[in-house]
Enzyme design. Sequence first.
Site, PDB file in Angstrom:
ATOM      1  N   LYS A  80     -16.682 -17.464  32.986  1.00 17.27           N
ATOM      2  CA  LYS A  80     -16.204 -16.359  33.410  1.00 17.27           C
ATOM      3  C   LYS A  80     -14.555 -16.357  33.340  1.00 17.27           C
ATOM      4  CE  LYS A  80     -16.356 -12.353  35.728  1.00 17.27           C
ATOM      5  NZ  LYS A  80     -15.470 -11.981  34.590  1.00 17.27           N
ATOM      6  N   LYS A 116     -11.871 -18.487  29.286  1.00 17.91           N
ATOM      7  CA  LYS A 116     -10.297 -17.675  29.201  1.00 17.91           C
ATOM      8  C   LYS A 116     -10.015 -17.328  27.943  1.00 17.91           C
ATOM      9  CE  LYS A 116      -7.135 -16.092  32.003  1.00 17.91           C
ATOM     10  NZ  LYS A 116      -7.480 -15.879  33.542  1.00 17.91           N
ATOM     11  N   ASN A 231      -0.239  -6.344  39.246  1.00 19.58           N
ATOM     12  CA  ASN A 231      -1.181  -5.975  40.124  1.00 19.58           C
ATOM     13  C   ASN A 231      -1.428  -6.920  41.169  1.00 19.58           C
ATOM     14  OD1 ASN A 231      -3.933  -4.403  40.668  1.00 19.58           O
ATOM     15  ND2 ASN A 231      -4.957  -6.242  39.635  1.00 19.58           N
ATOM     16  N   SER A 359     -15.257  -9.815  40.826  1.00 23.60           N
ATOM     17  CA  SER A 359     -15.777  -9.515  39.381  1.00 23.60           C
ATOM     18  C   SER A 359     -17.287 -10.065  39.559  1.00 23.60           C
ATOM     19  CB  SER A 359     -15.119 -10.511  38.572  1.00 23.60           C
ATOM     20  OG  SER A 359     -14.047  -9.902  38.120  1.00 23.60           O
TER      21      SER A 359
END
Length: 426
Positions: A80, A116, A231, A359
């Site tokens: 992830k 990543k 963000n 997520s």
Amino acid sequence: MQQSSELSYVHPSSTSPWGTYLSQVDRVVPYLGHLGRWAETLKRPKRALIVDVPIEMDDGTIAHFEGFRVQHNLSRGPGKGGVRFHPDVTLEEVMALSAWMTVKCAAVNLPYGGAKGGIRVDPKKLSQKELEKMTRRYTSEIGLIIGPHSDIPAPDVNTNGQIMAWMMDTYSMNTGATATGVVTGKPIHLGGSLGRVKATGRGVFVTGREAARRLGLPLQGARVAVQGFGNVGSVAAELFAEAGAKVVAVQDHTGTLVNEGGFDMPALMAHSRRTGGIAGFGAGEQVDNEAFWDVPTDILIPAALEGQISAERARRITARLVLEGANGPTVPQADDILAERGVLVVPDVICNAGGVTVSYFEWVQDFSSFFWTEDEINQRLDRIMVGALEHIWNKADEHHISLRTATFAVACERILAARQERGLYP
């Protein structure tokens, strides 16, 4: 014979992202007990893929971009981690970011390993069509190793819901079935989750709120400085302002602004969205970028890129509390200096874990085709973050170690226990 942790394809310095990560692992080994025999596992990515990304540009020329996808550790579940588009992306950086994702997922006890990805490119120089072509070609090239059960990308620096939609569509076309769970951070109508966009910044606020409470630092009137107004930084700043704090300094790629009375956050955020940065916002004094580190503050939020808090800057920081919204913003020497000065650092691997937590919620919702309300998302996020931080704080108190070392101790115990119980195959 003990093998070297140095890899033949990288030559890390002590302040490089991978060098910083290796130093963090070395510091935690004494607290791993019998699991320490597996520690070398943490220093070696499981898989690193380098891909060529050729596209035809709008003017008919052919351009080549270098792309990466690294899976650091998959002992606890599928990989992830985000995908970033940035001109400074390197294999070593992506390796470090994937490793921090491994630690981050384990720190909040998510059933993921770390991964990543990235492309070395300045996306601002591409048209929308060129950006789409590059994203789709990159997705096809890394399609060998990504998937809903193997490795799930997400947005990162300079990527967003649109990029994720293109990635999901490309993967789905190549596999012959719509696979919403292959990425997270998607638009809502493509299986995205409510609350995902603000989740990382919200996590920074939640961990900061808990840390401030333990320090006896009231948020009402607290002075906050934020580096990086994307963000993560903007959302964290907005939530601190709503809690009564004053955001007195903000820095992004367009400059540094200081306002002793505190910024009007909705107005600053609207200006930044409209113009692409904070420069030109009337209610604030523009100062030299380096002066940002000298502004008197109670809470500092580095939410830009890695390696921003050097040893020299660590000596100048006035804040009592540092909340790492970015990945790897503090080099190890600076960590030691801040500790000596009594500055509490809430490390990235727990502080900014809100994004990967939501997520996870998105991934679960995609598999069940049942979606939660935003209030449910935020309540679940708050509960997980508070519980994870409390567990880490207890570990820090037990061993009289920093929150960073305690976070690594908690996470690495989980990772290496899984590695040990799975064994080696074949």
